[in-house]
Design a protein around this motif. Structure first.
Motif, PDB file in Angstrom:
ATOM      1  N   ARG A   8      -4.832  11.520  -6.783  1.00 14.73           N
ATOM      2  CA  ARG A   8      -5.541  12.231  -7.838  1.00 14.73           C
ATOM      3  C   ARG A   8      -4.778  12.200  -9.154  1.00 14.73           C
ATOM      4  N   PRO A  11      -4.968   8.593 -12.278  1.00 17.59           N
ATOM      5  CA  PRO A  11      -5.638   8.453 -13.586  1.00 17.59           C
ATOM      6  C   PRO A  11      -5.029   9.367 -14.648  1.00 17.59           C
ATOM      7  N   VAL A  12      -4.638  10.581 -14.236  1.00 21.31           N
ATOM      8  CA  VAL A  12      -4.079  11.527 -15.203  1.00 21.31           C
ATOM      9  C   VAL A  12      -2.807  10.960 -15.804  1.00 21.31           C
TER      10      VAL A  12
ATOM     11  N   VAL B 129     -13.391   5.861 -17.719  1.00 23.86           N
ATOM     12  CA  VAL B 129     -12.013   6.342 -17.539  1.00 23.86           C
ATOM     13  C   VAL B 129     -11.965   7.865 -17.712  1.00 23.86           C
ATOM     14  N   THR B 133     -10.879  10.537 -14.875  1.00 19.84           N
ATOM     15  CA  THR B 133      -9.720  11.396 -15.114  1.00 19.84           C
ATOM     16  C   THR B 133     -10.090  12.870 -14.995  1.00 19.84           C
ATOM     17  N   CYS B 136     -10.553  13.845 -11.439  1.00 21.85           N
ATOM     18  CA  CYS B 136      -9.274  14.047 -10.751  1.00 21.85           C
ATOM     19  C   CYS B 136      -8.626  15.354 -11.190  1.00 21.85           C
ATOM     20  N   ILE B 137      -8.709  15.658 -12.495  1.00 21.83           N
ATOM     21  CA  ILE B 137      -8.108  16.901 -12.977  1.00 21.83           C
ATOM     22  C   ILE B 137      -8.790  18.100 -12.319  1.00 21.83           C
ATOM     23  N   GLN B 139     -10.186  18.063  -9.410  1.00 26.10           N
ATOM     24  CA  GLN B 139      -9.794  18.091  -8.000  1.00 26.10           C
ATOM     25  C   GLN B 139      -8.404  18.683  -7.814  1.00 26.10           C
ATOM     26  N   ILE B 140      -7.521  18.462  -8.775  1.00 25.83           N
ATOM     27  CA  ILE B 140      -6.148  18.962  -8.643  1.00 25.83           C
ATOM     28  C   ILE B 140      -6.145  20.490  -8.671  1.00 25.83           C
TER      29      ILE B 140
END
Lengths: 287, 329
Positions: A8, A11-12, B129, B133, B136-137, B139-140
């Motif tokens: 995860r 990409p960040v 992109v 991103t 994912c952010i 999900q974190i």
């Protein structure tokens, strides 16, 4: 599962690297010419008088823009909230439109207008106004257009700030206590929308420091225009100053974004609620 | 034409009948239509206007109104007027589309194609992109990361201008640090072409996309996921049937917003490309404004085109955004 969790971050981290690398490269290029540390590129600050002139011009434009923005926008928004709520949608549309109209299109319109004034002949009033607005010492045309460019963001911020405070009750209460409307706005309303005001000021500074399209089209040498002019014969110096300018605008925008959240009543309420939640969960865990 | 209006207006207010009739008799009915109002030059008509002008609301709205009028409305309207003004054969001026037709010729048609191409490719990459991103952010699920990202994206979305172009010249230009390190010259990559513009635009497009799409992903409620699991759905079912349908309008809106931002960018492109190297609409406007004669009118036509595209973009974005927002309350 752990691998998925770490994936995860890919990409960040990639985006963060993409953002960081150009900044690091320009810092490296500016202060490590030929592999060893040197601040030589910054000697242009002392040597080139045109930079000082551009900086002075930029600073005076910035100061005037902030004053004009605050003096015109805050009373207008207070009026719309207090006395003329019907005009609010109109004002909102007018203040949001500059967001979608590209600065270069505004520049085209301004050039058209100033050109029309200049063609009216020597000594005529439009000609005099056109000259006055383009005075290279203090190009007021940039002040006016920069205020317009700031409006979409600052309107929203101050509007949101005013909406979270009981404006009507405050003004009525302070009128009963004998304050004038002006005094109320100065001593009660403005301190209560401190965050939005700070956001507006810092945002305006960042915009004035970085704006290129209008200044270049109108041939006014502000710092960004100076950077472009100088880059053809002293590229390292313009990169060095660009690094300074970029970091300054970033810092200003950081402060602007933080102050909008931190000092606004809504932001305060959210933070108070969060700390309360934390405390209660901690208590629940402890017991 | 004015007769029925006069009658309808006069009927409920008989005391104005005489005034309307006498006015109609004198000027042949042309001024008879505002029958229910006092005539334009009478005192009664302007009563209250003075005090309304002196009211605090007017006084405090006036300065901002003046600024908007002088530095925004008049320039834009003036630009539109010049764009549709043409010189006729006998030397007079008339209304026509000649200046817009001139956009089909020379470097302007290339500029329009280039602008659309760069903006489409750039915004599509940023949309993919940025969505990935922010997904994912979300999900974190770290509040600290969320607030850091919120601040950073709002700062970077406003980035651009000369310093951005310089930092990319130093990084990926022909003598750039990364350019040399990765030996990009061998791949045929050039910063001073559409590829370079696309890569540079990502610097503010990706943050814009994250800024728009992150609230959508964070706003997807836990209950929906639990309901999906309780009904026997897998993660992919959730995204296919719940998550994406809710997020799609916001993501599409973000993509459109990025397209508009890329399309309008002038400063960084002007510093990177300079004049004439790779025509884009904003660069052509800047060039034409510096020239004399008819080219200014063509610049105004290009400017009007940009404004129209920008307004359509914002309208589409707003519609899509409010569709997603329905679910986020």
């Amino acid at each position: 599962m752990d691998a998925l969790k770490n994936a995860r971050w890919v990409p960040v981290v990639a985006v963060a690297l993409y953002v960081a690398i150009p900044v690091l490269c320009s810092v490296y290029y500016a202060v490590f010419p030929g592999g060893s540390f040197s601040l030589g590129a910054y000697s242009v600050i002392a040597e080139d008088a045109s930079l000082a002139a551009a900086a002075t011009r930029t600073l005076s434009i910035t100061a005037l823009t902030i004053v004009t923005l605050v003096v015109t926008l805050v009373p207008a928004l207070v009026a719309v909230h207090l006395w003329a709520p019907k005009l609010r949608p109109i004002l909102e549309i007018l203040c949001t439109l500059p967001l979608v109209v590209p600065p270069i299109a505004i520049a085209a319109g301004v050039v058209a207008l100033l050109g029309w004034g200049a063609r009216q002949g020597r000594g005529s009033l439009p000609n005099a106004i056109s000259q006055f607005l383009q005075n290279p010492d203090l190009p007021l045309i940039l002040v006016g257009t920069y205020v317009v460019l700031c409006l979409p963001f600052t309107f929203r911020s101050i509007d949101a700030g005013l909406r979270t405070i009981p404006l009507k009750a405050m003004v009525e209460g302070s009128a009963i206590l004998g304050s004038s409307t002006f005094g109320t706005i100065f001593r009660v309303v403005i301190p209560n929308i401190r965050g939005s005001m700070l956001f507006s000021v810092f945002f305006a500074v960042a915009l004035c420091f970085g704006e290129y399209s209008l200044a270049a089209t109108l041939s006014q040498q502000t710092i960004p225009v100076w950077l472009d002019d100088v880059s053809s014969n002293n590229f390292r110096a313009s990169v060095a100053i660009a690094v300074l300018l970029n970091l300054t605008t970033w810092a200003l925008l950081f402060v602007a974004t933080l102050s909008a959240g931190r000092f606004s009543p809504a932001g305060r309420a959210v933070r108070a609620e969060k700390t309360l939640q934390k405390k209660t969960t901690q208590k629940a865990l402890a017991s | 034409m004015s007769l029925p209006v006069t009658q309808a207006g006069a009927a409920p207010a008989p005391h104005t009948q005489t005034g309307a009739e006498s006015g109609g008799a004198e000027t042949g009915g042309a001024t008879a239509s505002p029958a229910q109002r006092p005539s334009l030059f009478s005192r009664a008509r302007w009563q209250g206007v003075g005090s309304a002008l002196r009211s605090p609301a007017t006084l405090s709205l006036l300065p901002l109104g003046l600024i908007l009028l002088l530095f925004f409305i008049v320039p834009i309207v003036g630009m539109a007027i010049i764009a549709i003004t043409v010189t006729t054969q006998d030397g007079g001026t008339g209304v026509g589309m000649d200046n817009f037709l001139a956009l089909n010729r020379g470097s302007h048609s290339a500029a329009i194609v280039n602008s659309v191409q760069v903006s489409l490719v750039g915004s599509a990459i940023a949309a993919v992109v940025g969505t990935l991103t922010s997904f994912c952010i979300a999900q974190i699920r770290s509040e600290k990361l969320d607030s850091v990202v919120a601040v950073f994206t709002s700062v970077l979305a406003n980035d651009g201008g000369a310093p951005l172009a310089f930092s990319f010249i130093v990084t990926l230009g022909n003598a750039g640090v990364i350019f040399g390190m990765l030996n990009l010259g061998a791949t045929g990559f050039s910063l001073y072409s559409w590829q370079g513009l696309v890569v540079m635009y990502q610097y503010f497009l990706i943050p814009t996309m994250i800024m728009v799409s992150l609230p959508t992903f964070v706003g997807l409620r836990k209950e929906w996921r639990e309901a999906n699991a309780a009904l026997g759905g897998s993660a992919s079912t959730f995204w296919r049937r719940v998550g994406l349908p809710i997020a799609a309008p916001a993501l599409l809106g973000g993509w459109i917003l990025c397209f508009g931002a890329a399309f309008a960018t002038h400063a960084s492109a002007a510093v990177l490309i300079g004049a004439g190297g790779y025509p884009l609409i904003p660069l052509n406007i800047g060039d034409l404004l510096g020239q004399a004669g008819d080219s200014q009118q063509v610049a105004m036509a290009l400017g009007v085109t940009m404004v129209v595209i920008a307004v359509v973009t914002l309208f589409a974005f707003n519609r899509l955004q409010s569709r997603s927002a329905r679910w986020m309350r």
